[in-house]
Design an enzyme around this catalytic site. Structure first.
Site, PDB file in Angstrom:
ATOM      1  N   GLU A  80       0.838  -1.205   0.000  1.00 32.67           N
ATOM      2  CA  GLU A  80       0.000   0.000   0.000  1.00 32.67           C
ATOM      3  C   GLU A  80       0.867   1.246   0.000  1.00 32.67           C
ATOM      4  O   GLU A  80       1.854   1.333   0.740  1.00 32.67           O
ATOM      5  CB  GLU A  80      -0.914  -0.013   1.222  1.00 32.67           C
ATOM      6  CG  GLU A  80      -2.217   0.718   0.996  1.00 32.67           C
ATOM      7  CD  GLU A  80      -3.088   0.074  -0.086  1.00 32.67           C
ATOM      8  OE1 GLU A  80      -3.016   0.517  -1.248  1.00 32.67           O
ATOM      9  OE2 GLU A  80      -3.814  -0.879   0.242  1.00 32.67           O
ATOM     10  N   HIS A  81       0.481   2.195  -0.854  1.00 35.09           N
ATOM     11  CA  HIS A  81       1.244   3.434  -1.030  1.00 35.09           C
ATOM     12  C   HIS A  81       2.668   3.149  -1.508  1.00 35.09           C
ATOM     13  O   HIS A  81       3.597   3.879  -1.160  1.00 35.09           O
ATOM     14  CB  HIS A  81       1.270   4.271   0.265  1.00 35.09           C
ATOM     15  CG  HIS A  81      -0.009   5.007   0.506  1.00 35.09           C
ATOM     16  ND1 HIS A  81      -0.353   6.137  -0.207  1.00 35.09           N
ATOM     17  CD2 HIS A  81      -1.031   4.777   1.352  1.00 35.09           C
ATOM     18  CE1 HIS A  81      -1.530   6.574   0.219  1.00 35.09           C
ATOM     19  NE2 HIS A  81      -1.971   5.762   1.162  1.00 35.09           N
ATOM     20  N   ASP A 131      -5.100   0.064 -10.354  1.00 34.84           N
ATOM     21  CA  ASP A 131      -6.553  -0.130 -10.452  1.00 34.84           C
ATOM     22  C   ASP A 131      -6.951  -0.688 -11.818  1.00 34.84           C
ATOM     23  O   ASP A 131      -7.663  -1.684 -11.927  1.00 34.84           O
ATOM     24  CB  ASP A 131      -7.295   1.190 -10.225  1.00 34.84           C
ATOM     25  CG  ASP A 131      -6.964   1.813  -8.883  1.00 34.84           C
ATOM     26  OD1 ASP A 131      -6.255   1.176  -8.096  1.00 34.84           O
ATOM     27  OD2 ASP A 131      -7.419   2.947  -8.638  1.00 34.84           O
ATOM     28  N   TYR A 149      -2.551  13.047   0.284  1.00 33.82           N
ATOM     29  CA  TYR A 149      -1.907  12.100  -0.644  1.00 33.82           C
ATOM     30  C   TYR A 149      -0.692  12.765  -1.301  1.00 33.82           C
ATOM     31  O   TYR A 149       0.400  12.188  -1.348  1.00 33.82           O
ATOM     32  CB  TYR A 149      -2.944  11.678  -1.690  1.00 33.82           C
ATOM     33  CG  TYR A 149      -2.449  10.769  -2.787  1.00 33.82           C
ATOM     34  CD1 TYR A 149      -2.347   9.399  -2.589  1.00 33.82           C
ATOM     35  CD2 TYR A 149      -2.103  11.283  -4.037  1.00 33.82           C
ATOM     36  CE1 TYR A 149      -1.908   8.557  -3.606  1.00 33.82           C
ATOM     37  CE2 TYR A 149      -1.670  10.462  -5.066  1.00 33.82           C
ATOM     38  CZ  TYR A 149      -1.568   9.098  -4.839  1.00 33.82           C
ATOM     39  OH  TYR A 149      -1.138   8.279  -5.854  1.00 33.82           O
ATOM     40  N   GLY A 172     -13.149   3.068  -2.664  1.00 35.27           N
ATOM     41  CA  GLY A 172     -11.799   2.532  -2.775  1.00 35.27           C
ATOM     42  C   GLY A 172     -11.729   1.185  -3.463  1.00 35.27           C
ATOM     43  O   GLY A 172     -10.690   0.532  -3.446  1.00 35.27           O
ATOM     44  N   LEU A 173     -12.825   0.740  -4.081  1.00 34.96           N
ATOM     45  CA  LEU A 173     -12.788  -0.532  -4.811  1.00 34.96           C
ATOM     46  C   LEU A 173     -12.667  -0.295  -6.315  1.00 34.96           C
ATOM     47  O   LEU A 173     -12.846  -1.209  -7.117  1.00 34.96           O
ATOM     48  CB  LEU A 173     -14.024  -1.372  -4.485  1.00 34.96           C
ATOM     49  CG  LEU A 173     -14.161  -1.748  -3.007  1.00 34.96           C
ATOM     50  CD1 LEU A 173     -15.439  -2.529  -2.763  1.00 34.96           C
ATOM     51  CD2 LEU A 173     -12.955  -2.555  -2.540  1.00 34.96           C
ATOM     52  N   SER A 174     -12.357   0.936  -6.683  1.00 34.44           N
ATOM     53  CA  SER A 174     -12.055   1.277  -8.077  1.00 34.44           C
ATOM     54  C   SER A 174     -13.210   1.100  -9.034  1.00 34.44           C
ATOM     55  O   SER A 174     -13.086   0.474 -10.088  1.00 34.44           O
ATOM     56  CB  SER A 174     -10.864   0.467  -8.591  1.00 34.44           C
ATOM     57  OG  SER A 174      -9.719   1.159  -8.306  1.00 34.44           O
ATOM     58  N   SER A 175     -14.334   1.689  -8.670  1.00 28.43           N
ATOM     59  CA  SER A 175     -15.441   1.702  -9.630  1.00 28.43           C
ATOM     60  C   SER A 175     -15.023   2.437 -10.897  1.00 28.43           C
ATOM     61  O   SER A 175     -15.434   2.067 -11.997  1.00 28.43           O
ATOM     62  CB  SER A 175     -16.676   2.359  -9.009  1.00 28.43           C
ATOM     63  OG  SER A 175     -16.452   3.725  -8.732  1.00 28.43           O
ATOM     64  N   SER A 176     -14.181   3.452 -10.759  1.00 22.36           N
ATOM     65  CA  SER A 176     -13.800   4.240 -11.944  1.00 22.36           C
ATOM     66  C   SER A 176     -13.000   3.392 -12.929  1.00 22.36           C
ATOM     67  O   SER A 176     -13.258   3.413 -14.135  1.00 22.36           O
ATOM     68  CB  SER A 176     -13.021   5.494 -11.541  1.00 22.36           C
ATOM     69  OG  SER A 176     -11.839   5.167 -10.844  1.00 22.36           O
TER      70      SER A 176
HETATM   71  P1  ADP Z   1     -13.561   4.662  -6.855  1.00 19.76           P
HETATM   72  O1  ADP Z   1     -12.649   4.473  -5.680  1.00 19.76           O
HETATM   73  O2  ADP Z   1     -14.839   3.917  -6.684  1.00 19.76           O
HETATM   74  O3  ADP Z   1     -12.869   4.394  -8.150  1.00 19.76           O
HETATM   75  P2  ADP Z   1     -13.572   7.326  -7.881  1.00 19.76           P
HETATM   76  O4  ADP Z   1     -13.878   8.630  -7.249  1.00 19.76           O
HETATM   77  O5  ADP Z   1     -12.214   7.107  -8.441  1.00 19.76           O
HETATM   78  O6  ADP Z   1     -13.957   6.202  -6.835  1.00 19.76           O
HETATM   79  O7  ADP Z   1     -14.579   7.081  -9.088  1.00 19.76           O
HETATM   80  C1  ADP Z   1     -15.970   7.247  -8.912  1.00 19.76           C
HETATM   81  C2  ADP Z   1     -16.557   7.923 -10.152  1.00 19.76           C
HETATM   82  O8  ADP Z   1     -16.510   7.009 -11.268  1.00 19.76           O
HETATM   83  C3  ADP Z   1     -18.006   8.278  -9.985  1.00 19.76           C
HETATM   84  O9  ADP Z   1     -18.154   9.557  -9.369  1.00 19.76           O
HETATM   85  C4  ADP Z   1     -18.488   8.286 -11.431  1.00 19.76           C
HETATM   86  O10 ADP Z   1     -18.133   9.486 -12.066  1.00 19.76           O
HETATM   87  C5  ADP Z   1     -17.684   7.145 -12.051  1.00 19.76           C
HETATM   88  N1  ADP Z   1     -18.466   5.907 -11.913  1.00 19.76           N
HETATM   89  C6  ADP Z   1     -18.185   4.860 -11.125  1.00 19.76           C
HETATM   90  N2  ADP Z   1     -19.138   3.911 -11.200  1.00 19.76           N
HETATM   91  C7  ADP Z   1     -20.070   4.375 -12.066  1.00 19.76           C
HETATM   92  C8  ADP Z   1     -21.321   3.869 -12.547  1.00 19.76           C
HETATM   93  N3  ADP Z   1     -21.794   2.707 -12.125  1.00 19.76           N
HETATM   94  N4  ADP Z   1     -21.993   4.622 -13.433  1.00 19.76           N
HETATM   95  C9  ADP Z   1     -21.515   5.806 -13.841  1.00 19.76           C
HETATM   96  N5  ADP Z   1     -20.367   6.339 -13.409  1.00 19.76           N
HETATM   97  C10 ADP Z   1     -19.638   5.650 -12.528  1.00 19.76           C
HETATM   98 MG    MG Z   2     -11.104   5.401  -8.804  1.00 18.10          MG
END
Ligand code: ADP
Ligand code: MG
Length: 393
Positions: free
Chosen positions: A36-37, A180, A229, A132-136
């Site tokens: 981590e980091h 990620d 960070y 923090g599970l990297s939805s982006s």
């Molecule tokens: P994370 O740690 O989940 O990656 P981030 O802040 O890096 O958090 O990314 C979240 C952003 O990614 C959301 O604000 C949105 O803009 C985009 N995103 C993630 N999931 C979705 C989704 N299911 N539909 C549309 N946009 C999404």
């Molecule tokens: Mg992200």
């Protein structure tokens, strides 16, 4: 393949576009087990793709722009290679924040002269956003694979990851490392991924069948974390600069052994020394982890995770009371091999390795213990290592 989320977005595709989608792609979120980091210090990370993912159903569009429906946002956006440089849609309105991720992927693919054919698409995710599970990264990797599916080019998964990272860094403007997108693109079922962040070489390491990965979200989100960070990154650079006087060949903290660091740490300002010690020792832990995991020694690997948490708390100082409670409760429970905060810190999630037979009671007891100490209701996900981005249809 039966999946309620896919059924739901397929129905919405029919309603929106009046026909059936031709393809389905999924790309997962990720969790980091150790390292981590250290990604921005050329170290080793040990993530796994998880069984929560973003799903997209899509088909080529007979138009010169792509239309995306973001079900989770209840919004739609249309853009093309001509409109993305101004971050606008075909009707001239600004791209909503969520659309910058797919538009950024289009931009970085186009920068490499890779085509991004017009498509109609509907997507949704069960990766929680911003925890923090990297939805982006999972959104980026679904779109990279979707456009590849409609094109005549084909990239190795690591290349798609790098282009996703470039999209997030340069188009969206978020300063993330490669981990990620790498995990979301390259994940392998039931395996951890060991990535050398300097060479980008990577390998898989088996995770025993009878071990579950449990992610526990404190639901706490700290503000101003990007400033903290950046301060940590600066402290690491400062340490390298100062250690260079005695160790002229080092390029990053990756190149500093624990022995050299112990010998020279006294020359560093106290705060810089603490930050650098975390990195040097964490990189050493991640090197030990490889052999332990190859030998199936989960118990000892779990101890490294526990040590990592102490180091993040006391040396790197990126924990918070709620994360400490979540880790403390977990470590007292039956079946827990190791627990630590994961991701950037200051809130977000912990990651736990738990004997599979105990995973469900562990999750319940952890939720209860956390709630009774903090008054907050956590989200707990029993998950497992899954495949990276894949074309399902
Ligand atoms: P994370 O740690 O989940 O990656 P981030 O802040 O890096 O958090 O990314 C979240 C952003 O990614 C959301 O604000 C949105 O803009 C985009 N995103 C993630 N999931 C979705 C989704 N299911 N539909 C549309 N946009 C999404
Ligand atoms: Mg992200």
């Amino acid at each position: 393949m039966k999946n309620e989320l896919v059924d739901h977005i397929t129905t919405i595709f029919h309603e929106t576009f009046g026909s059936a989608p031709e393809h389905i792609v999924r790309a997962p979120g990720r969790v980091n087990l150790l390292g981590e980091h250290v990604d921005y210090n050329d170290g080793f990370v040990l993530p796994a793709a998880i069984d929560r993912a973003t799903y997209i159903v899509f088909a080529p569009a007979d138009k010169d722009f792509s239309t995306l429906v973001a079900v989770d946002m209840d919004q739609q956006a249309s853009f093309s290679p001509q409109t993305i440089s101004s971050k606008t849609q075909v009707n001239g309105s600004p791209l909503p924040e969520w659309a910058q991720y797919p538009a950024g992927v289009m931009w970085s693919l186009n920068e490499e002269h890779l085509s991004t054919p017009a498509m109609n698409a509907v997507f949704a995710s069960n990766v929680p956003r911003g925890s923090g599970l990297s939805s982006s990264a999972s959104v980026e990797m679904t779109f990279a694979l979707a456009w590849q599916t409609l094109s005549d080019w084909k990239l190795p998964s690591m290349q798609r990851a790098l282009l996703g990272q470039k999209a997030e860094n340069q188009y969206v403007g978020v300063n993330c490392g490669i981990m990620d997108q790498f995990a979301s693109a390259c994940g392998v079922e039931n395996k951890l991924l060991l990535l050398d962040c300097r060479s980008l070489e990577w390998k898989t390491i088996p995770l025993p069948e009878d071990v579950s990965i449990v992610v526990a979200d404190t639901t706490v989100r700290r503000k101003l974390t990007s400033g903290e960070y950046n301060k940590r990154r600066f402290a690491c650079e400062e340490a390298v600069r100062l250690l260079n006087e005695d160790l002229p060949t080092i390029r990053s903290l990756r190149d500093v052994s624990v022995e050299d660091f112990n010998r020279l740490a006294g020359k560093l300002p106290e705060e810089v020394s603490k930050r650098a010690r975390h990195v040097v020792e964490e990189i050493e832990r991640s090197k030990q982890a490889e052999a332990l995991l190859e030998a199936g020694n989960i118990r000892r690997f779990g101890e490294l995770m526990n040590q990592c948490h102490i180091s993040l708390r006391d040396l790197y100082e990126v924990s918070c009371p709620e994360l400490d409670v979540m880790v403390h409760v977990a470590q007292s429970l039956e079946g827990c091999y190791g627990a630590r905060l994961t991701g950037a810190g200051f809130g977000g999630c912990t990651v736990n390795l738990v004997r599979r037979a105990e995973a469900e009671p562990f999750a319940k007891a952890l939720a209860n213990g956390y709630e009774s100490e903090t008054g907050l209701g956590p989200e707990i996900y029993v998950t497992r290592a899954s495949n990276g981005a894949e074309l399902l249809l």
